[in-house]
Design an enzyme around this catalytic site. Structure first.
Site, PDB file in Angstrom:
ATOM      1  N   SER A 145      33.999 -76.239  21.214  1.00 53.94           N
ATOM      2  CA  SER A 145      33.317 -77.567  21.973  1.00 53.94           C
ATOM      3  C   SER A 145      31.800 -77.479  22.015  1.00 53.94           C
ATOM      4  O   SER A 145      31.466 -76.564  22.583  1.00 53.94           O
ATOM      5  CB  SER A 145      33.996 -77.761  23.338  1.00 53.94           C
ATOM      6  OG  SER A 145      33.312 -78.956  23.812  1.00 53.94           O
ATOM      7  N   ASP A 198      34.254 -86.191  21.822  1.00 53.75           N
ATOM      8  CA  ASP A 198      34.493 -86.293  23.247  1.00 53.75           C
ATOM      9  C   ASP A 198      33.250 -86.871  23.953  1.00 53.75           C
ATOM     10  O   ASP A 198      32.124 -86.440  23.887  1.00 53.75           O
ATOM     11  CB  ASP A 198      34.782 -84.891  23.857  1.00 53.75           C
ATOM     12  CG  ASP A 198      35.165 -84.886  25.363  1.00 53.75           C
ATOM     13  OD1 ASP A 198      35.364 -85.808  25.872  1.00 53.75           O
ATOM     14  OD2 ASP A 198      35.239 -83.766  25.830  1.00 53.75           O
ATOM     15  N   ASN A 200      33.505 -88.039  27.259  1.00 55.27           N
ATOM     16  CA  ASN A 200      33.738 -87.590  28.556  1.00 55.27           C
ATOM     17  C   ASN A 200      33.219 -88.996  29.495  1.00 55.27           C
ATOM     18  O   ASN A 200      32.486 -89.037  30.377  1.00 55.27           O
ATOM     19  CB  ASN A 200      32.701 -86.615  29.140  1.00 55.27           C
ATOM     20  CG  ASN A 200      32.874 -85.334  28.549  1.00 55.27           C
ATOM     21  OD1 ASN A 200      32.703 -84.756  27.741  1.00 55.27           O
ATOM     22  ND2 ASN A 200      34.163 -84.737  29.398  1.00 55.27           N
ATOM     23  N   GLU A 223      38.031 -88.113  22.487  1.00 58.85           N
ATOM     24  CA  GLU A 223      38.511 -87.893  23.646  1.00 58.85           C
ATOM     25  C   GLU A 223      37.989 -88.896  24.807  1.00 58.85           C
ATOM     26  O   GLU A 223      36.652 -88.906  24.684  1.00 58.85           O
ATOM     27  CB  GLU A 223      38.047 -86.588  23.760  1.00 58.85           C
ATOM     28  CG  GLU A 223      38.982 -85.647  24.662  1.00 58.85           C
ATOM     29  CD  GLU A 223      38.779 -84.178  24.718  1.00 58.85           C
ATOM     30  OE1 GLU A 223      38.373 -83.609  23.693  1.00 58.85           O
ATOM     31  OE2 GLU A 223      38.578 -83.612  25.819  1.00 58.85           O
ATOM     32  N   ASP A 248      41.795 -87.208  28.634  1.00 64.87           N
ATOM     33  CA  ASP A 248      41.791 -85.770  29.060  1.00 64.87           C
ATOM     34  C   ASP A 248      41.474 -86.175  30.817  1.00 64.87           C
ATOM     35  O   ASP A 248      42.423 -86.015  31.522  1.00 64.87           O
ATOM     36  CB  ASP A 248      40.276 -85.173  28.569  1.00 64.87           C
ATOM     37  CG  ASP A 248      39.707 -83.983  29.393  1.00 64.87           C
ATOM     38  OD1 ASP A 248      40.152 -83.589  30.298  1.00 64.87           O
ATOM     39  OD2 ASP A 248      38.565 -83.396  28.754  1.00 64.87           O
TER      40      ASP A 248
HETATM   41 MG    MG Z   1      37.395 -83.715  27.204  1.00 59.78          MG
END
Ligand code: MG
Length: 378
Positions: A145, A198, A200, A223, A248
């Site tokens: 990541s 991702d 978030n 994500e 997630d």
């Molecule tokens: Mg994540």
């Protein structure tokens, strides 16, 4: 598959919690902010036979990734959760969720304590955590990541470094204004690599047109584009994107996973044991995904060697069909708190096969990074 053979019951003598400040080898930036030190809680559960089991509460300093944070977890663990475990005459790991059931939420705190009890029970029986969970692989493919870098050029350089080390899948963090150009730079520099992004939770449904432009980069998945509780909006967004959505932050339990799948809000799931209250619940989610034919992979919370060993074991279950974020320890830490930190070999991290989590604590390092400590006794 469900846990095949339950672990032994143990009688707990004491539970010790420590807050650690573990320096990161480089700052880690996501849409939530930048970390330079990993603040984390390590749990040691000692049985009346003198066996120590270890766990890790993966909260961060601030309630940003989730509502949980270090000192909230510290309070609930020392005030409620650890005393509830110590009040039991003897306890099997599988009984821990029921002991915690009266206390709402605080899943990361519960997950860290549960892991310490599981580890103590399995070390008592000389059984490995991997075999307890039903793992079948001896090594797991390792993805990395990559946080948001200064600019797309720096990002490509950083990604190139990880590819040179052998990581088999790259995930880059994105946020509004640092999405299309960053993804395009990495994709054009490395046309063939397995790549995912991702967000978030940094976007809203109003950003659907921007997010749809990611479709041209052939990503494995995006994500958590929207907020944790935006399940219906994620389902609406899924209709607008070709790129699969992988939840997630939203997947806080097996029930949440079932609901998200039923609504079409996600077609891939990132499992993190801390986020869902422990490894037993994580296995339940993996089982659910396997039954539904949904790919699942193991995420990461910048774990120390304790949680990293546990994650490698979880990711070795047959349900885990995509490379996860189980990176080598040195991706984050110059020195870990275990004596055999996870290393990358041919793009894989080995699944520990010794008793319990299969790693031993580096007592000197643990001491050196401890900033707070509390021991509760029976
Ligand atoms: Mg994540």
């Amino acid at each position: 598959m469900p846990i095949a053979a339950p672990a032994a019951s143990v009688r707990l003598e004491e539970i010790e919690l420590r807050v650690l400040h573990l320096p990161l080898v480089s700052p880690f930036t996501t849409s939530f902010g930048t970390e330079t030190v990993r603040e984390v809680i390590v749990v040691r559960a000692r049985t009346t036979d003198g066996v120590d089991g270890w766990g890790e509460i993966v909260t961060q300093h601030m309630p940003s990734y989730s509502s949980e944070y270090t000192h909230g977890a510290w309070d609930v663990a020392t005030r409620w959760l650890a005393p509830a475990l110590l009040a039991r005459d003897a306890i099997a790991p599988e009984e821990v969720p029921a002991v915690f059931d009266p206390f709402v939420g605080h899943r990361m705190a519960k997950g860290g304590l549960e892991l310490a009890v599981v580890d103590a029970a399995l070390r008592t029986q000389s059984r490995s955590f991997a075999s307890y969970l039903g793992a079948e692989r001896t090594a797991v493919p390792s993805g990395v990541s990559v946080g948001i870098q200064a600019d797309p050029v720096a990002l490509v350089e950083t990604v190139a470094g990880y590819l040179d080390e052998g990581y088999v899948r790259i995930k880059i963090k994105i946020r509004p204004g640092r999405d299309l150009a960053d993804t395009e730079a990495v994709r054009s520099a490395f046309p063939g690599i397995p790549l995912q992004v991702d967000a978030n939770s940094a976007y809203t449904l109003a950003d659907a047109d921007t997010l749809a432009q990611l479709d041209r980069f052939g990503l494995l998945l995006i994500e958590q584009p929207l907020e944790e509780d935006d399940i219906v909006d994620h389902a609406a967004l899924a209709q607008r994107l070709k790129t699969p959505i992988c939840l997630d932050e939203s997947i806080t339990s097996a029930k949440a996973a079932r609901d998200a799948l039923a609504l079409g809000a996600t077609t891939v799931i990132n499992v993190k044991a801390g986020r869902v209250g422990g490894y037993l619940e994580a296995v339940r989610i993996a089982d659910l995904c396997e039954a539904a034919g949904i790919p699942v992979w193991c995420g990461g919370m910048l774990e120390t060697g304790i949680g990293r060993a546990a994650n490698a074991s979880l990711a070795a279950l047959p349900a885990f069909t995509l490379p996860g974020d189980v990176s080598a320890s040195d991706r984050f830490y110059a020195r870990d708190i275990v004596t055999e930190p996870a290393v990358l070999r041919d793009g894989h991290v080995a699944v520990p096969d010794g008793p319990g989590l299969g790693v031993e604590i580096d007592a000197d390092m643990l001491e050196a990074v401890t900033v707070e400590r509390r021991t509760l006794r029976r």
